[in-house]
Scaffold this active site. Structure first.
Site, mmCIF file in Angstrom:
data_model
loop_
_atom_site.group_PDB
_atom_site.id
_atom_site.type_symbol
_atom_site.label_atom_id
_atom_site.label_comp_id
_atom_site.label_asym_id
_atom_site.label_seq_id
_atom_site.Cartn_x
_atom_site.Cartn_y
_atom_site.Cartn_z
ATOM 1 N N HIS A 195 0.745 -1.097 0.106
ATOM 2 C CA HIS A 195 -0.075 0.001 -0.054
ATOM 3 C C HIS A 195 1.057 1.008 0.062
ATOM 4 O O HIS A 195 2.191 1.123 0.176
ATOM 5 C CB HIS A 195 -0.835 -0.100 1.354
ATOM 6 N N GLU A 223 1.174 3.579 2.068
ATOM 7 C CA GLU A 223 1.928 3.978 3.220
ATOM 8 C C GLU A 223 3.155 3.378 3.482
ATOM 9 O O GLU A 223 4.404 3.556 4.048
ATOM 10 C CB GLU A 223 0.881 3.876 4.552
#
Length: 360
Positions: free
Chosen positions: A50, A52
């Site tokens: 992802h 992040e």
């Protein structure tokens, strides 16, 4: 720089995954510490890291005390990848600025709650409109139980789509056709009708390497199902659209069909596919954004059913005089009954005019 400026950069990053993240939402992340960007990331492929995680991987353990700017609420649960909220906590981030809450029922505020329980300052919805514009299908699917539906049409300036004999290639320019390729590429699925398959035998593939040359191989390799609404099972296996192994014939329960990829859906009193049931079924299968490319009958039916979120019209600077109409809609008795739209976008695409209309 301000919070909004850093978040704007996260949106630029997220947009790089426009054609490749499906069925996951497009997400970008920027890590800032002491007024300096120290890490960036975006979600590229479903099942991959992802946004992040990508940004944290860049800083190699030096995110303690940083602020994370994300275009969507960090996920709270461990799916195919670990929880992003937990990763931000473990990294020592002290502040998270998000554009919007994640509407997914497994998250929906839970990521924010995890962060706040760990003592992290959270700004929950700095720019929800931009978040919705980036991932309209993610919101529509989880909040309204149907995909975000775009209806694409192309016509001459007098509103005709084909000659009386059916010839229609090409009304619009190569530039407009590349733009349609981009629409297909960002869609979870394409929907067409039996008449279009029988009359035009389209492939409805994503095939142009110029859609986004940076990610061409990823874009062209991603499978996109095509749903042929064929209530009475009139289309045959040798149609070009069915060379796509993800193409599915959609017919009523009473139709006789031996198609290997068959989806049966209830029909309405007129014997046609019940569009509301069909689109709800697509949402249940994780289809987020749909592009409808069809003839006048199905286009009119989808619009009349109130299922169109965007009407995208390419108008060529040409006149036909006699030909097939853009849409088939019921006759109206009063001007007050006209279907009203708002003009959301208009621009030149090569010699043609592109209009994006949304229901008023």
């Amino acid at each position: 720089m301000t919070d909004r400026e850093y978040l704007a950069r996260a949106f630029v990053l997220a947009n790089r995954g426009r054609y490749t993240t499906d069925p996951n939402p497009r997400v970008g992340c920027v890590l800032v510490k002491d007024g300096r960007v120290i890490g960036e990331g975006y979600h590229q492929l479903a099942g991959g890291p992802h946004a992040e995680a990508q940004a944290l991987n860049q800083v190699k353990g030096s995110a303690r005390g940083a602020t994370a700017y994300v275009t969507l609420e960090p996920c709270s649960y461990h799916g195919r990848t670990p929880s992003c909220a937990a990763a931000l906590i473990d990294a020592g981030v002290v502040r998270v600025v998000a554009a919007a809450e994640d509407p997914h029922p497994r998250n929906r505020g839970a990521g924010f709650e995890l962060l706040e329980a760990a003592g992290i300052e959270v700004v929950r919805a700095l720019d929800p409109d931009a978040a919705e514009a980036l991932n309209p299908g993610h919101l529509k699917c989880h909040a309204h139980n149907r995909p975000y539906v775009r209806l694409k049409l192309a016509a001459t300036m007098d509103g005709l789509t084909a000659l009386p004999n059916g010839e229609s290639q090409w009304i619009t320019s190569a530039a407009a056709r590349l733009d349609v390729q981009r629409l297909r590429a960002q869609s979870s699925a394409i929907v067409t009708g039996a008449n279009t398959v029988i009359d035009d035998d389209p492939a409805l593939t994503v095939r142009d390497p110029d859609i986004d040359p940076r990610f061409s191989s990823l874009i062209l390799s991603r499978a996109r199902p095509v749903y042929v609404l064929d209530s009475n099972a009139r289309t045959t296996r040798d149609a070009r659209v069915y060379t796509n192994p993800e193409a599915r014939q959609v017919c009523g329960f009473g139709a006789i069909s031996d198609h290997p990829q068959l989806l049966r859906v209830s029909t309405n009193p007129a014997g046609r596919i019940d569009l509301s049931v069909f689109f709800a079924q697509l949402a249940a299968e994780g289809v987020l954004e749909v592009l409808v490319e069809s003839g006048a009958v199905l286009a009119g039916a989808v619009l009349e059913a109130g299922l169109v979120d965007e009407l995208i019209l390419y108008m060529a600077p040409k006149l036909m005089g006699m030909g097939r109409p853009l849409l088939q809609l019921p006759e109206l008795d009063k001007m007050s009954e006209l279907r009203n739209f708002e003009l959301a976008e208009h621009r030149r695409v090569g010699p043609d005019l592109k209009l994006v209309l949304k229901p008023a």
